[in-house]
Design a protein around this motif. Structure first.
Motif, PDB file in Angstrom:
ATOM      1  N   GLY A 201       8.640  -7.170  11.882  1.00  0.00           N
ATOM      2  CA  GLY A 201       8.195  -8.394  12.535  1.00  0.00           C
ATOM      3  C   GLY A 201       9.206  -9.523  12.503  1.00  0.00           C
ATOM      4  N   ASP A 202      10.382  -9.303  11.928  1.00  0.00           N
ATOM      5  CA  ASP A 202      11.403 -10.344  11.867  1.00  0.00           C
ATOM      6  C   ASP A 202      11.928 -10.607  13.277  1.00  0.00           C
ATOM      7  OD1 ASP A 202      13.809 -11.812  11.621  1.00  0.00           O
ATOM      8  OD2 ASP A 202      14.198 -10.964   9.640  1.00  0.00           O
ATOM      9  N   ALA A 203      11.678 -11.812  13.791  1.00  0.00           N
ATOM     10  CA  ALA A 203      12.039 -12.142  15.172  1.00  0.00           C
ATOM     11  C   ALA A 203      13.545 -12.165  15.397  1.00  0.00           C
ATOM     12  CB  ALA A 203      11.443 -13.499  15.553  1.00  0.00           C
ATOM     13  N   LYS A 204      14.324 -12.521  14.383  1.00  0.00           N
ATOM     14  CA  LYS A 204      15.780 -12.623  14.545  1.00  0.00           C
ATOM     15  C   LYS A 204      16.479 -11.283  14.366  1.00  0.00           C
ATOM     16  CE  LYS A 204      16.132 -17.423  13.129  1.00  0.00           C
ATOM     17  NZ  LYS A 204      16.670 -18.365  12.178  1.00  0.00           N
ATOM     18  N   ALA A 205      16.089 -10.519  13.361  1.00  0.00           N
ATOM     19  CA  ALA A 205      16.780  -9.259  13.061  1.00  0.00           C
ATOM     20  C   ALA A 205      15.791  -8.246  12.498  1.00  0.00           C
ATOM     21  CB  ALA A 205      17.914  -9.512  12.081  1.00  0.00           C
ATOM     22  N   PRO A 206      14.962  -7.661  13.354  1.00  0.00           N
ATOM     23  CA  PRO A 206      14.000  -6.683  12.836  1.00  0.00           C
ATOM     24  C   PRO A 206      14.696  -5.443  12.282  1.00  0.00           C
ATOM     25  CG  PRO A 206      14.009  -6.672  15.236  1.00  0.00           C
ATOM     26  CD  PRO A 206      14.894  -7.793  14.802  1.00  0.00           C
TER      27      PRO A 206
ATOM     28  N   TYR B 141       7.099   5.758  -0.301  1.00  0.00           N
ATOM     29  CA  TYR B 141       7.101   4.927   0.897  1.00  0.00           C
ATOM     30  C   TYR B 141       5.866   4.036   0.812  1.00  0.00           C
ATOM     31  CZ  TYR B 141      10.007   8.795   2.543  1.00  0.00           C
ATOM     32  OH  TYR B 141      10.972   9.762   2.664  1.00  0.00           O
ATOM     33  N   ALA B 142       6.034   2.735   1.077  1.00  0.00           N
ATOM     34  CA  ALA B 142       4.905   1.808   0.982  1.00  0.00           C
ATOM     35  C   ALA B 142       5.038   0.731   2.052  1.00  0.00           C
ATOM     36  CB  ALA B 142       4.876   1.171  -0.407  1.00  0.00           C
ATOM     37  N   ARG B 143       3.885   0.164   2.461  1.00  0.00           N
ATOM     38  CA  ARG B 143       3.844  -0.850   3.527  1.00  0.00           C
ATOM     39  C   ARG B 143       2.931  -2.006   3.162  1.00  0.00           C
ATOM     40  NH1 ARG B 143       5.686   0.081   8.893  1.00  0.00           N
ATOM     41  NH2 ARG B 143       4.410  -1.583   9.695  1.00  0.00           N
ATOM     42  N   HIS B 144       3.207  -3.141   3.794  1.00  0.00           N
ATOM     43  CA  HIS B 144       2.321  -4.308   3.784  1.00  0.00           C
ATOM     44  C   HIS B 144       2.494  -4.960   5.151  1.00  0.00           C
ATOM     45  CE1 HIS B 144       0.185  -7.883   2.434  1.00  0.00           C
ATOM     46  NE2 HIS B 144       1.130  -8.586   3.034  1.00  0.00           N
ATOM     47  N   GLU B 145       1.496  -4.804   6.002  1.00  0.00           N
ATOM     48  CA  GLU B 145       1.545  -5.307   7.376  1.00  0.00           C
ATOM     49  C   GLU B 145       2.788  -4.765   8.078  1.00  0.00           C
ATOM     50  OE1 GLU B 145       0.991  -9.530   7.008  1.00  0.00           O
ATOM     51  OE2 GLU B 145      -1.064  -9.281   6.272  1.00  0.00           O
ATOM     52  N   LYS B 146       3.713  -5.624   8.507  1.00  0.00           N
ATOM     53  CA  LYS B 146       4.889  -5.143   9.243  1.00  0.00           C
ATOM     54  C   LYS B 146       6.124  -4.972   8.363  1.00  0.00           C
ATOM     55  CE  LYS B 146       3.539  -6.709  13.771  1.00  0.00           C
ATOM     56  NZ  LYS B 146       4.042  -7.132  15.066  1.00  0.00           N
TER      57      LYS B 146
ATOM     58  N   MET C 179       0.870  -1.175   0.000  1.00  0.00           N
ATOM     59  CA  MET C 179       0.000   0.000   0.000  1.00  0.00           C
ATOM     60  C   MET C 179       0.915   1.236   0.000  1.00  0.00           C
ATOM     61  SD  MET C 179      -2.932   1.205   2.695  1.00  0.00           S
ATOM     62  CE  MET C 179      -1.817   1.361   4.074  1.00  0.00           C
ATOM     63  N   VAL C 180       0.743   2.079  -1.000  1.00  0.00           N
ATOM     64  CA  VAL C 180       1.567   3.286  -1.093  1.00  0.00           C
ATOM     65  C   VAL C 180       1.094   4.276  -0.029  1.00  0.00           C
ATOM     66  CG1 VAL C 180       2.235   5.235  -2.550  1.00  0.00           C
ATOM     67  CG2 VAL C 180       2.056   2.933  -3.537  1.00  0.00           C
TER      68      VAL C 180
END
Length: 198
Positions: free
Chosen positions: A171-176, A146-151, A129-130
């Motif tokens: 949302g990356d648990a190892k290396a956000p 700038y655009a997003r999709h969830e996290k 989503m822009v």
């Protein structure tokens, strides 16, 4: 070399290189990175990959990519790419219609015209989503988005000869990675390229 400086060596003759200084920022320190790259007309995959690795990934992006305005890939990280595939969209009456998606073609057209593709902004198979896009706005960058999709999200900046793309994943648990650092790294690299004729 001290701990605050990295140098990437380039064995090509000096007349084949363009010299660019950049900065990679982290939460704890600022690291100066010296890059020697070929002229854009004779782009070298290794030289552009160094930009992706040091300026984008080293600057806070989770993924990075540089794409030429002639729809060719200059360099990318292992986790980011542009794809071609078929998908379905709903028309004005709510009926499904098949659509061919060519992410590199659509991205280049979006950056050049400011008109979002019919299938939306898609990078690496994800539809974003822009949030904001502008042409010739922020610090005279030709195109910024700038655009997003969830996290996850992307920052896309076009300069005279290429498009710089950085991604982040909160949302990356190892290396956000986060939007602020990603946007800063992409915009900084784009300004350096623009200032140096790219």
């Amino acid at each position: 070399l001290n701990t605050n400086e990295q140098r990437l060596k380039d064995t090509r003759p000096a007349h084949e290189r363009a010299h660019v200084m950049g900065c990679v920022a982290s939460a704890e320190e600022v690291t100066t990175v010296e890059l020697d790259i070929k002229d854009a007309g004779e782009s070298s995959a290794d030289g552009w990959k160094a930009y992706v690795d040091t300026q984008l990934l080293g600057g806070g992006c989770g993924g990075g990519m540089i794409v030429g305005l002639k729809e060719e890939l200059w360099a990318k990280s292992d986790n980011l790419g542009l794809k071609s595939y078929k998908t379905t969209l709903l028309d004005d009456e709510g009926n499904s219609k098949p659509v061919d998606v060519n992410e590199v073609r659509d991205l280049v057209a979006f950056a050049k015209t400011g008109v979002k593709p019919d299938a939306g902004l898609r990078i690496n198979g994800t539809k974003y989503m822009v949030i904001r896009s502008e042409q010739g706005g922020k610090d005279e960058l030709p195109f910024l988005c700038y655009a997003r999709h969830e996290k996850v999200g992307v920052c896309v900046v076009m300069v005279n000869s290429c498009i710089v793309i950085g991604s982040y994943d909160e949302g990356d648990a190892k290396a956000p990675t986060f939007a602020g650092a990603c946007n800063t790294a992409v915009e900084r690299l784009a300004r350096y390229l623009l200032d140096n004729g790219f």
